[in-house]
Enzyme design. Structure first.
Site, PDB file in Angstrom:
ATOM      1  N   HIS A  86      25.725  13.392 -45.795  1.00 20.45           N
ATOM      2  CA  HIS A  86      24.369  13.899 -45.975  1.00 20.45           C
ATOM      3  C   HIS A  86      24.026  13.871 -47.450  1.00 20.45           C
ATOM      4  O   HIS A  86      24.893  14.105 -48.292  1.00 20.45           O
ATOM      5  CB  HIS A  86      24.264  15.342 -45.448  1.00 20.45           C
ATOM      6  N   ASP A 123      23.437  15.627 -36.592  1.00 21.48           N
ATOM      7  CA  ASP A 123      23.354  14.634 -35.519  1.00 21.48           C
ATOM      8  C   ASP A 123      24.681  14.355 -34.839  1.00 21.48           C
ATOM      9  O   ASP A 123      24.710  13.681 -33.810  1.00 21.48           O
ATOM     10  CB  ASP A 123      22.802  13.313 -36.079  1.00 21.48           C
TER      11      ASP A 123
END
Ligand code: CMC
Length: 389
Positions: A267, A324
């Protein structure tokens, strides 16, 4: 370069001031308007969180009742939207359909272009949050060739969405409260995440002072991409490709060789475990139990995470599971097809997009978003006529 800063991908550029969402990526902290995500997931509902994001404070009982009532009674879409949906090919991607139909809403509510009118802004917020599940469900039913299901105003926000997706017979879709709550928690977790690609698109396009439906359509386009909202789809595809726990070492090798990416890992902001992934992971078992299913993919995902977190390649780059990694497994357990899971993300993110759009409009320092560039092409060339090229 003069005084310009070259910052492709905006790794070090703050595009705005914001008081909506706080992230501490090093420590894995996420707060909406200062309230930790863990508390909101435990005590709140998606619609209450939407109010919090948009108006800055938790609503009083009366404010919440009015807000829920308004949203519940704006869930219907104009009948012509159905014709619009019917015009898509049978195999049209639901995100493409959602993107186009939200853009089309601007033509049904031309008053929304009056963005300085407080009532118009409020109504656009209500309409977008209310109609997004209807459009998403229509897109899903279109892909199956099934008749559209009208909203049921007696159901909750998530209960109604499940009904519009799955209802097959009259009189009413029986909502399992455990699934209704699991989906509500997923919606809370996806509601906002400061200046990600899609929110930046909403602000950037919105800074032209276009109407909110068009600005939110830009956000949906950003979310459609595989490195953003599309990542949960990629995670499921990856887990299916891996196929069984024995194949994990080979797969991790191909990631380390640079042939693949470990989807659902890494991320831009979190350099620690994504707090949303932790909450989602703890919900997967509950959802599977409620639907009476087991998931072979969950076993692969759990083992893949364990091995990656033991591997120097991932730890040295601070690559941890993101939101996710496990969300696709919940969507799958709920019966939401892989291709439609990004659409569900879009429903949830709508409240964050609106909050950011409103904040952008109210910021006296905001000007049209117009970055500069470093020109690298040729200069001062002469035009050559076509028969001499
Ligand atoms: N698998 C393998 N290596 C990775 C991964 C990954 N998923 N993510 C980053 N890396 C490596 C990358 O190769 C680079 O290594 P090196 O320094 O040797 O070149 C290093 O880690 C830094 O990566 P980056 O691409 O510079 O990081 P970024 O901040 O530009 O990208 C990201 C962030 C989310 C796009 C990226 O981590 C990625 O592609 N992840 C997989 C897709 C994904 O899960 N996306 C969902 C993001 S969260 C939800 C959302 O925003 O929608």
């Amino acid at each position: 370069f003069g005084l310009m800063t070259y910052d492709p991908g905006f790794l070090n550029t703050a595009s705005c001031r914001s008081s909506i969402t706080y992230i501490d990526g090093e420590r894995g902290i996420l707060e909406y308007r200062g309230i930790p995500i863990e508390q909101l997931c435990e005590h709140s509902t998606y619609l209450e969180v939407a109010y919090l994001l948009i108006y800055g404070e938790l609503p009083t009982r009366k404010q919440l009742d009015d807000w829920v009532y308004e949203i519940t009674h704006h869930t219907y879409v104009h009948e012509n939207i159905k014709d619009f949906m019917d015009g898509f090919r049978h195999d049209a991607h639901p995100m493409g359909m959602l993107l186009a139909s939200v853009g089309a809403l601007s033509t049904f509510y031309p008053g929304a272009s009056n963005i300085r009118d407080e009532n118009e802004r409020h109504m656009a917020a209500v309409r977008l949050i209310a109609k997004m599940p209807t459009l998403a469900a229509f897109a899903y039913r279109h892909s199956l060739g099934l008749p559209y299901v009208y909203p049921d105003n007696e159901l909750s926000y998530t209960g109604n969405f499940l009904s519009m997706l799955f209802k097959m017979a009259e009189p009413r879709y029986e909502v399992d409260p455990r699934l209704e709550r699991a989906l509500d928690v997923l919606f809370i977790l996806h509601a906002d995440h400061e200046q990600n690609c899609s929110t930046n698109a909403v602000r950037g396009v919105g800074s032209s002072l276009v109407d909110p439906y068009s600005a939110i359509a830009a956000g949906i386009a950003g979310l459609y991409g595989p490195l953003h909202g599309g990542a949960n789809v990629q995670v499921l595809k990856m887990l299916r490709r891996i196929g069984s726990v024995e194949n994990i070492p080979d797969y991790l090798e191909s990631v380390k060789n640079g042939d693949e990416r470990l989807m659902g890992f890494g991320h831009r902001v979190y350099k620690n475990y994504d707090p949303r992934a932790r909450i989602i992971k703890s919900n997967v078992d509950e959802v599977l139990e409620a639907v009476g299913k087991t998931s072979p993919l969950l076993e692969i995902a759990t083992e893949l995470e364990k091995r990656a977190l033991d591997d120097e390649y991932f730890t040295s780059r601070k690559l941890y599971p993101n939101v996710d990694f496990y969300s696709g497994l919940i969507y799958e357990a709920l019966g939401i097809p892989t291709e439609s899971s990004t659409v569900v993300f879009a429903i949830a993110r709508t409240s964050g997009w609106i909050a950011n759009w409103l904040e952008m409009l109210e910021d006296p320092e905001q000007r049209i978003a117009r970055p500069r560039q470093i020109y690298t092409g040729p200069r001062n060339r002469d035009y050559v006529s076509i028969d001499q090229r």
